[in-house]
Design a protein around this motif. Structure first.
Motif, PDB file in Angstrom:
ATOM      1  N   THR A  27      27.314 -15.735  20.613  1.00  0.00           N
ATOM      2  CA  THR A  27      26.320 -14.657  20.600  1.00  0.00           C
ATOM      3  C   THR A  27      26.896 -13.405  21.242  1.00  0.00           C
ATOM      4  N   ALA A  28      26.866 -12.303  20.510  1.00  0.00           N
ATOM      5  CA  ALA A  28      27.442 -11.049  20.996  1.00  0.00           C
ATOM      6  C   ALA A  28      27.169  -9.959  19.967  1.00  0.00           C
ATOM      7  N   VAL A  29      27.507  -8.738  20.343  1.00  0.00           N
ATOM      8  CA  VAL A  29      27.604  -7.664  19.363  1.00  0.00           C
ATOM      9  C   VAL A  29      29.049  -7.626  18.884  1.00  0.00           C
ATOM     10  N   TYR A  30      29.224  -7.679  17.592  1.00  0.00           N
ATOM     11  CA  TYR A  30      30.554  -7.713  17.007  1.00  0.00           C
ATOM     12  C   TYR A  30      30.913  -6.330  16.455  1.00  0.00           C
ATOM     13  N   TYR A  31      32.153  -5.922  16.729  1.00  0.00           N
ATOM     14  CA  TYR A  31      32.652  -4.627  16.293  1.00  0.00           C
ATOM     15  C   TYR A  31      33.941  -4.810  15.498  1.00  0.00           C
ATOM     16  N   CYS A  32      34.113  -4.048  14.445  1.00  0.00           N
ATOM     17  CA  CYS A  32      35.424  -3.959  13.830  1.00  0.00           C
ATOM     18  C   CYS A  32      36.097  -2.686  14.343  1.00  0.00           C
ATOM     19  N   ALA A  33      37.414  -2.736  14.382  1.00  0.00           N
ATOM     20  CA  ALA A  33      38.196  -1.618  14.903  1.00  0.00           C
ATOM     21  C   ALA A  33      39.478  -1.501  14.102  1.00  0.00           C
ATOM     22  N   ALA A  34      39.995  -0.282  13.991  1.00  0.00           N
ATOM     23  CA  ALA A  34      41.198  -0.053  13.194  1.00  0.00           C
ATOM     24  C   ALA A  34      42.206   0.767  13.981  1.00  0.00           C
ATOM     25  N   ASP A  35      43.463   0.498  13.685  1.00  0.00           N
ATOM     26  CA  ASP A  35      44.557   1.199  14.339  1.00  0.00           C
ATOM     27  C   ASP A  35      45.730   1.234  13.370  1.00  0.00           C
ATOM     28  N   TYR A  36      46.628   2.188  13.594  1.00  0.00           N
ATOM     29  CA  TYR A  36      47.807   2.284  12.745  1.00  0.00           C
ATOM     30  C   TYR A  36      48.971   1.447  13.266  1.00  0.00           C
ATOM     31  N   ARG A  37      48.817   0.834  14.438  1.00  0.00           N
ATOM     32  CA  ARG A  37      49.891   0.000  14.967  1.00  0.00           C
ATOM     33  C   ARG A  37      49.640  -1.464  14.595  1.00  0.00           C
ATOM     34  N   GLY A  38      50.394  -2.359  15.139  1.00  0.00           N
ATOM     35  CA  GLY A  38      50.209  -3.786  14.874  1.00  0.00           C
ATOM     36  C   GLY A  38      48.947  -4.301  15.529  1.00  0.00           C
ATOM     37  N   ILE A  39      48.674  -5.578  15.338  1.00  0.00           N
ATOM     38  CA  ILE A  39      47.461  -6.186  15.875  1.00  0.00           C
ATOM     39  C   ILE A  39      47.507  -6.137  17.403  1.00  0.00           C
ATOM     40  N   GLN A  40      46.539  -5.442  17.957  1.00  0.00           N
ATOM     41  CA  GLN A  40      46.443  -5.310  19.407  1.00  0.00           C
ATOM     42  C   GLN A  40      45.237  -6.103  19.898  1.00  0.00           C
ATOM     43  N   ARG A  41      45.386  -6.784  20.996  1.00  0.00           N
ATOM     44  CA  ARG A  41      44.276  -7.565  21.550  1.00  0.00           C
ATOM     45  C   ARG A  41      43.488  -6.797  22.605  1.00  0.00           C
ATOM     46  N   HIS A  42      43.920  -5.589  22.925  1.00  0.00           N
ATOM     47  CA  HIS A  42      43.281  -4.783  23.961  1.00  0.00           C
ATOM     48  C   HIS A  42      42.435  -3.710  23.290  1.00  0.00           C
ATOM     49  N   GLY A  43      41.141  -3.812  23.416  1.00  0.00           N
ATOM     50  CA  GLY A  43      40.217  -2.937  22.716  1.00  0.00           C
ATOM     51  C   GLY A  43      40.457  -1.450  22.882  1.00  0.00           C
ATOM     52  N   PRO A  44      40.678  -0.963  24.096  1.00  0.00           N
ATOM     53  CA  PRO A  44      40.849   0.487  24.286  1.00  0.00           C
ATOM     54  C   PRO A  44      42.004   1.097  23.500  1.00  0.00           C
ATOM     55  N   LEU A  45      42.897   0.289  22.969  1.00  0.00           N
ATOM     56  CA  LEU A  45      44.008   0.823  22.192  1.00  0.00           C
ATOM     57  C   LEU A  45      43.577   1.251  20.797  1.00  0.00           C
ATOM     58  N   TYR A  46      42.392   0.846  20.375  1.00  0.00           N
ATOM     59  CA  TYR A  46      41.923   1.170  19.027  1.00  0.00           C
ATOM     60  C   TYR A  46      41.168   2.495  19.033  1.00  0.00           C
ATOM     61  N   PRO A  47      41.565   3.418  18.178  1.00  0.00           N
ATOM     62  CA  PRO A  47      40.874   4.713  18.129  1.00  0.00           C
ATOM     63  C   PRO A  47      39.633   4.738  17.230  1.00  0.00           C
ATOM     64  N   TYR A  48      39.531   3.794  16.302  1.00  0.00           N
ATOM     65  CA  TYR A  48      38.446   3.834  15.320  1.00  0.00           C
ATOM     66  C   TYR A  48      37.611   2.558  15.419  1.00  0.00           C
ATOM     67  N   TRP A  49      36.275   2.757  15.429  1.00  0.00           N
ATOM     68  CA  TRP A  49      35.355   1.628  15.618  1.00  0.00           C
ATOM     69  C   TRP A  49      34.190   1.688  14.656  1.00  0.00           C
ATOM     70  N   GLY A  50      33.726   0.504  14.252  1.00  0.00           N
ATOM     71  CA  GLY A  50      32.479   0.402  13.521  1.00  0.00           C
ATOM     72  C   GLY A  50      31.296   0.540  14.455  1.00  0.00           C
ATOM     73  N   GLN A  51      30.096   0.483  13.868  1.00  0.00           N
ATOM     74  CA  GLN A  51      28.886   0.744  14.647  1.00  0.00           C
ATOM     75  C   GLN A  51      28.398  -0.472  15.421  1.00  0.00           C
ATOM     76  N   GLY A  52      28.950  -1.637  15.158  1.00  0.00           N
ATOM     77  CA  GLY A  52      28.527  -2.854  15.841  1.00  0.00           C
ATOM     78  C   GLY A  52      27.397  -3.547  15.103  1.00  0.00           C
ATOM     79  N   THR A  53      27.418  -4.872  15.164  1.00  0.00           N
ATOM     80  CA  THR A  53      26.355  -5.656  14.553  1.00  0.00           C
ATOM     81  C   THR A  53      26.090  -6.871  15.421  1.00  0.00           C
ATOM     82  N   ALA A  54      24.833  -7.205  15.610  1.00  0.00           N
ATOM     83  CA  ALA A  54      24.462  -8.290  16.520  1.00  0.00           C
ATOM     84  C   ALA A  54      24.512  -9.635  15.807  1.00  0.00           C
ATOM     85  N   VAL A  55      25.080 -10.599  16.503  1.00  0.00           N
ATOM     86  CA  VAL A  55      25.083 -11.993  16.065  1.00  0.00           C
ATOM     87  C   VAL A  55      24.420 -12.818  17.170  1.00  0.00           C
TER      88      VAL A  55
END
Length: 123
Positions: free
Chosen positions: A91-119
């Motif tokens: 249970t959480a709010v889920y967000y998608c995020a995009a970046d031009y680099r490789g897969i990063q596990r640290h959220g603040p590194l992503y500049p682009y985010w979706g609006q979030g959706t609750a699960v």
């Protein structure tokens, strides 16, 4: 201009399944890595899964391996998160995020985010 628009989510009983979608609008989608994060109140956003658009390379958090699957539909410029065997801890709010680099596990590194959706997963 980069835009991520999420859909899906909702309420499900423990053991059930849900699918989240993240439609990506950008001039150069091919260069993207898209990841899913989740967040509960008073905690940092947690990496869930990531996918590299061109190579289809995928990474998962240990907590969701074997239950969640990330995928992308190139024609639709959309990334999916299929969630099976859901548990109340998911249970959480889920967000998608995009970046031009490789897969990063640290959220603040992503500049682009979706609006979030609750699960919400009920026991």
């Amino acid at each position: 201009q980069v835009q991520l628009v999420q859909s899906g989510g909702g309420l499900v009983q423990a053991g059930g399944s849900l699918e989240l979608s993240c439609a990506v609008s950008a001039r150069t989608v091919d260069a993207f890595t898209v990841s899913w994060f989740r967040q509960v109140p008073e905690k940092e956003r947690e990496f869930v899964a990531g996918i590299a658009w061109v190579t289809d390379n995928r990474r998962y958090a240990d907590s969701v391996k074997g239950r969640f699957t990330i995928s992308r539909d190139i024609a639709k410029s959309t990334v999916f998160l299929q969630m099976n065997g859901l548990q109340p801890d998911d249970t959480a709010v889920y967000y998608c995020a995009a970046d031009y680099r490789g897969i990063q596990r640290h959220g603040p590194l992503y500049p682009y985010w979706g609006q979030g959706t609750a699960v919400t997963v009920s026991s």
